[in-house]
Design an enzyme around this catalytic site. Structure first.
Site, PDB file in Angstrom:
ATOM      1  CG  ASP A 186      -0.261   0.003   2.527  1.00  0.00           C
ATOM      2  OD1 ASP A 186       0.788  -0.671   2.652  1.00  0.00           O
ATOM      3  OD2 ASP A 186      -0.741   0.671   3.463  1.00  0.00           O
ATOM      4  CD  GLU A 214       4.298   0.679   6.639  1.00  0.00           C
ATOM      5  OE1 GLU A 214       5.159   1.098   7.422  1.00  0.00           O
ATOM      6  OE2 GLU A 214       3.808   1.382   5.729  1.00  0.00           O
TER       7      GLU A 214
END
Length: 286
Positions: free
Chosen positions: A124, A188
């Protein structure tokens, strides 16, 4: 002009041996093992640049906890399987999806008695809405000097660098001496609660412990840490601590204030906390 290498962060970290030895001059040091020869280097060219470009084009944005672009994450997982089919068909590499989108790979080594290690990255990225962008952040433009886009440095570059190495192993059919794991989280940027936390719990449940964990770090920078190009090795993991401080005192009237108020007590506590940082434990973890 030579284009930047996908593997620059991973292998560039070797440059910091000089920095570390300088900082720790006068202390006990251990001579490093000789580095590999050029024969060990993995060629990087248009194929690798194209893979990173295509990865950047997928907007795997995490907005907040539990709020991320699920369709983009699904597309990113599909991209990895398309770009690296040998990894996902290898007889000694096991892959599994955790938390719907995170990817966990286990590469079986020749000597299972050796403690494995873990390589980490994440799929991400944070939103890219700033008007300061010189190019569109999700076009993955590749020119003679840079690979542009959100995720080019944080951190799809290291994710694909790891995949390139695993792909070489898969194609060769040669198992490494030591087993290792690869963990790619999908959230994350918003804490990792659905990705890294679940993978950690799964590994703990299986009783798997690691000799070391290598996560994302600083990029290679020029004329900053040292003359020329240099990379910084992070030798520890910064933790997270969230505290709620409250003070309960008997109230009164402003015309006859107490010698000490709840505000002054709380301020003193915050000051004491800020002056007492958690100790560092170099070499043994925190």
């Amino acid at each position: 002009m030579v284009k930047p290498s996908l593997l620059s962060i991973g292998f560039g970290a070797l440059l910091t041996v000089i920095i570390v030895r300088t900082i720790w001059k006068g202390r006990n040091t251990i001579e490093p093992e000789p580095c590999g020869t050029n024969e060990d280097a993995i060629p990087v060219g248009d194929i690798q640049y194209g893979r990173l470009s295509r990865a950047i084009r997928i907007p795997t944005i995490s907005m907040s906890v539990g709020d991320y672009n699920t369709s983009a994450l699904t597309e990113f997982n599909t991209l990895l399987r398309k770009e690296y089919p040998n990894v996902f068909s290898s007889a000694f590499i096991k892959s599994e999806v955790v938390g719907n989108y995170s990817l966990l790979l286990s590469v079986a080594g020749q000597e299972p008695a050796l403690m494995p290690y873990l390589l980490m990255s994440h799929m991400d990225v944070v939103p890219a809405e700033s008007p300061e962008w010189l190019v569109k952040p999700f076009e993955g433009i590749v020119d003679d000097k840079f690979i542009w886009g959100r995720g080019a440095m944080d951190v799809k570059n290291t994710l694909l660098a790891i995949m390139e190495v695993v792909d070489v192993l898969a194609k060769s059919g040669k198992r490494p001496k030591r087993s290792f794991y690869v963990a790619f989280g999908h959230d994350e940027e918003v804490g990792g609660g659905d990705g890294a936390v679940r993978m950690a719990a799964l590994l703990k449940q299986r009783g798997i412990r690691f000799k070391f964990v290598l996560d994302e770090g600083m990029p290679i920078v020029a004329e900053t840490l040292a003359p020329g190009l240099a990379a910084l090795i992070g030798v520890g993991e910064k933790g997270l601590l969230i505290l709620k401080l409250s003070v309960n005192m008997t109230g009164g009237h402003s015309s006859t204030p107490r010698a000490e108020s709840s505000i002054s007590v709380l301020a003193r506590a915050v000051t004491k906390l800020s002056q007492t940082p958690h100790p560092h434990h170099f070499g043994s973890g925190v």
